[in-house]
Design a protein around this motif. Structure first.
Motif: not given
Lengths: 461, 184
Positions: A255-256, A261-265, A318-321, A324-328
């Motif tokens: 987790p984390g 989103i990791f590659p583009p970010y 960062y915002t998306m991380e 999605f941490g919450w939304y997942s």
């Protein structure tokens, strides 16, 4: 090729090059830094400081080889500490060089001509610093060649499904292609140095390196084609390298880390930190070697804009991380992001938000983008922020394992710091040697920006 | 070089003219080609794309070599992954496919770029005949400015149309500042 003098609203940004310079003046200005200028006290002091810091690397490595990776602050669950943080940080810094040299070439951004050589040098040195960490992190660096596929008496082959192996291929290809691209770009400038040399030994060394370049039109035609092709190849390469680096994390199920989103970010973050590093280095070099006519405020302004744009992408990441941490609705993800924001490493997370999201917002102001001191300080803060980002990603994702019984904390030891600071020393020494021995600005591409390069055929033809 | 020893070698490489501006050089190169000269070359301190058109230069071999290099790299990369994973060191993990294409893409891609990039760089250098430690054009002491600020055009003595007097007059007519015979 000619750059119009642009008067940007109320604050004058100026042209991309001082239009008063002639072909001969530009050649002389850059080559004399290498050939004629005496080694200055400032340069000596710079190399000396770099050399002292470099001892940290040598001492750290010696102790590491004597004792093993136990001297680092690593533990289980945090098996990836400074080694991976610094590796990703350095590789990211390198990416601005390729972006400036390749992507901006394809986009026909002629302002890149004055800064691409320096940025490419930065790329190569940064990748050299980066490479040290994973090699020594393997624990037995003298067996690092096992990473490559070669027939051996053990009848073993590497695992081609592992992102760590992809890393080996991506980073070694990246280093090779960057070095080749850099050398090809240097060839016509070596010819200039050869022909401007004061001493015989200079002429011999630069003549050897210039491969006997003579500026033939037939050569230039192939040369330009090859440069364009190399730029076209380096562009997807630079994107792939940091994508593969991000796969080291994203392909796992931690987790984390397990995030699409990791590659583009990661790529945006790499360019962000790279541009910040170019600014950190360029602003002092420009004034020390009085290159204000060549590296103009337009360069600084453009680089600040790229820093801001990539900084915003990173902020989105960062915002998306967090979102999605919450939304997942996955409790491990939710715990991870909550722990990142409020857990034991929360100060690091908020420092990262301050450095990478809040600070670059100042770059919206043209007043700040034209204030060298302000940009320089912002660039330093961004460098720190990007290092914190990797710290937060690596450490906060690992230190709270799935079972509370295997929770732990990670704190770097003095040997971690020695190696990290040591690579900064290595980088500094290499940059200073580069400034002294090679033309830090691509002379022939600079000539292309001058009015003297404009082809006006005589009318009677 | 022994193969050439029996041929009659002219002590003169050619006639070289120096020009002040890029425009003059491009115009001169165009007229030289139009006058029917084949063995000549222009020298400039920066790439002049107008010269490609003026001299009718269109060598695309670097591009083709790069393409071949890239295709070779792609094949090598993918074959390496597949051969290692399916034949040399097969690992049966829950009956999953041995040739797992998506996982082989990164290595295949990196090999493509590596081979294409190296082929590109080396083919450019070799097609240009570099490294060439010696070249007659350097015999004219004024030629040191060719890598800095001045523009040169050289018509070789090997050209069928070459004539010491006529070619010299021709170059003078192009507005050359200095003209000199360059030793072989």
């Amino acid at each position: 090729m000619e750059q119009p003098v642009e008067l940007a609203s109320e604050i004058k940004i100026g042209p991309v090059i001082d239009p008063g310079l002639s072909l001969a003046a530009v050649s002389d200005k850059i080559s004399s830094i290498v050939l004629k200028r005496k080694t200055t006290l400032g340069w000596m002091v710079g190399v000396f400081i770099g050399f002292i810091l470099l001892q940290g690397l040598l001492t750290g490595l010696t102790w590491l080889l004597m004792k093993g990776v136990g001297v680092w602050g690593l533990n289980i669950p945090v098996g990836w500490g400074f080694a991976i943080i610094n590796f990703v940080w350095w590789i990211g810094i390198g990416h601005a060089g390729t972006l400036i040299s390749a992507i901006l070439l394809l986009l026909n951004q002629s302002w890149r001509n004055a800064i691409n050589r320096f940025a490419e040098a930065m790329t190569i040195f940064a990748v050299m610093c980066a490479g040290i960490f994973p090699i020594f992190h393997t624990g037995r660096p003298w067996l690092a060649y096992w990473l490559f596929p070669y027939p051996n008496t053990m009848s073993m082959w590497p695992q081609f499904r592992s992102p760590l192996l992809w890393d080996v291929f991506a980073v070694s290809t990246y280093f090779t292609i960057s070095a080749v691209f850099w050398f090809i770009g240097l060839v016509p400038d070596f010819a200039t140095l050869r022909d401007s040399a004061k001493h015989r030994w200079q002429a011999v060394i630069y003549g050897f390196l210039s491969l006997g370049w003579r500026g033939s039109a037939r050569h230039w035609q192939r040369y330009e084609k090859a440069s364009l092709l190399l730029a076209g190849l380096a562009t997807p390469l630079v994107v792939s390298v940091h994508t593969v680096v991000s796969f080291d994390f994203a392909v796992s199920i931690v987790p984390g880390w397990h995030t699409t989103i990791f590659p583009p970010y990661f790529v945006a973050g790499a360019i962000y930190s790279g541009f910040a590093m170019v600014l950190t280095l360029m602003i002092p070099v420009r004034s020390i070697y009085s290159l204000e006519g060549v590296i103009t405020m337009r360069h600084i302004n453009n680089m600040a804009k790229v820093t801001l744009a990539t900084g915003l992408i990173v902020g989105y990441g960062y915002t998306m991380e967090a979102f999605f941490g919450w939304y997942s609705a996955n409790k491990y993800e939710q715990f991870m992001i909550w722990n990142r924001m409020t857990g034991p490493y929360a100060p690091f997370y908020w420092a990262l938000i301050f450095c990478n999201i809040i600070t670059p917002q100042f770059l919206w102001s043209k007043k700040i983008r034209t204030n060298l001191m302000a940009i320089w300080i912002i660039s330093l803060i961004v460098n720190v922020g990007m290092w914190l980002e990797r710290f937060v990603i690596v450490v906060t994702s690992l230190h709270r394992d799935f079972l509370p019984s295997s929770w732990s904390m990670y704190w770097p030891t003095i040997w971690d710091w020695a190696m990290y600071i040591g690579t900064i020393g290595l980088f500094t020494v290499l940059i200073f040697l580069f400034i002294r021995a090679l033309p830090m600005i691509t002379i022939f591409e600079l000539r292309m920006l001058l009015p003297g390069a404009k082809v006006k055929e005589p009318v009677a033809q | 070089m022994s193969g050439h020893a029996l041929e009659e070698v002219s002590p003169v490489y050619g006639l070289m003219a120096e020009f002040e501006t890029a425009g003059q050089l491009v115009a001169a190169a165009r007229k030289t080609r139009e006058a029917g000269y084949k063995k000549f070359d222009a020298y400039s301190p920066l790439p002049l794309h107008e010269l490609d058109e003026a001299m009718d230069l269109h060598d695309n071999r670097v591009g083709w070599f790069t393409l071949c290099g890239g295709l070779t790299g792609c094949t090598v990369g993918f074959s390496l992954c597949s051969w290692v994973s399916a034949l040399a060191y097969p690992l049966n993990i829950g009956g999953r496919q041995l040739i797992s294409i998506p996982m082989f893409i990164p290595v295949t891609f990196e090999c493509t770029i590596l081979f294409a990039g190296l082929t590109c760089a080396f083919s450019m250098i070799l097609l240009n005949g570099l490294p060439s430690p010696y070249h007659p054009v350097f015999n004219w002491d004024r030629f040191v400015t060719a890598s800095k600020s001045k523009f040169f055009l050289c018509i070789e003595a090997k050209d069928k149309k070459y004539d010491p007097e006529e070619t010299k007059a021709f170059l003078a007519g192009l507005g050359a500042e200095e003209i000199a015979e360059v030793a072989q």
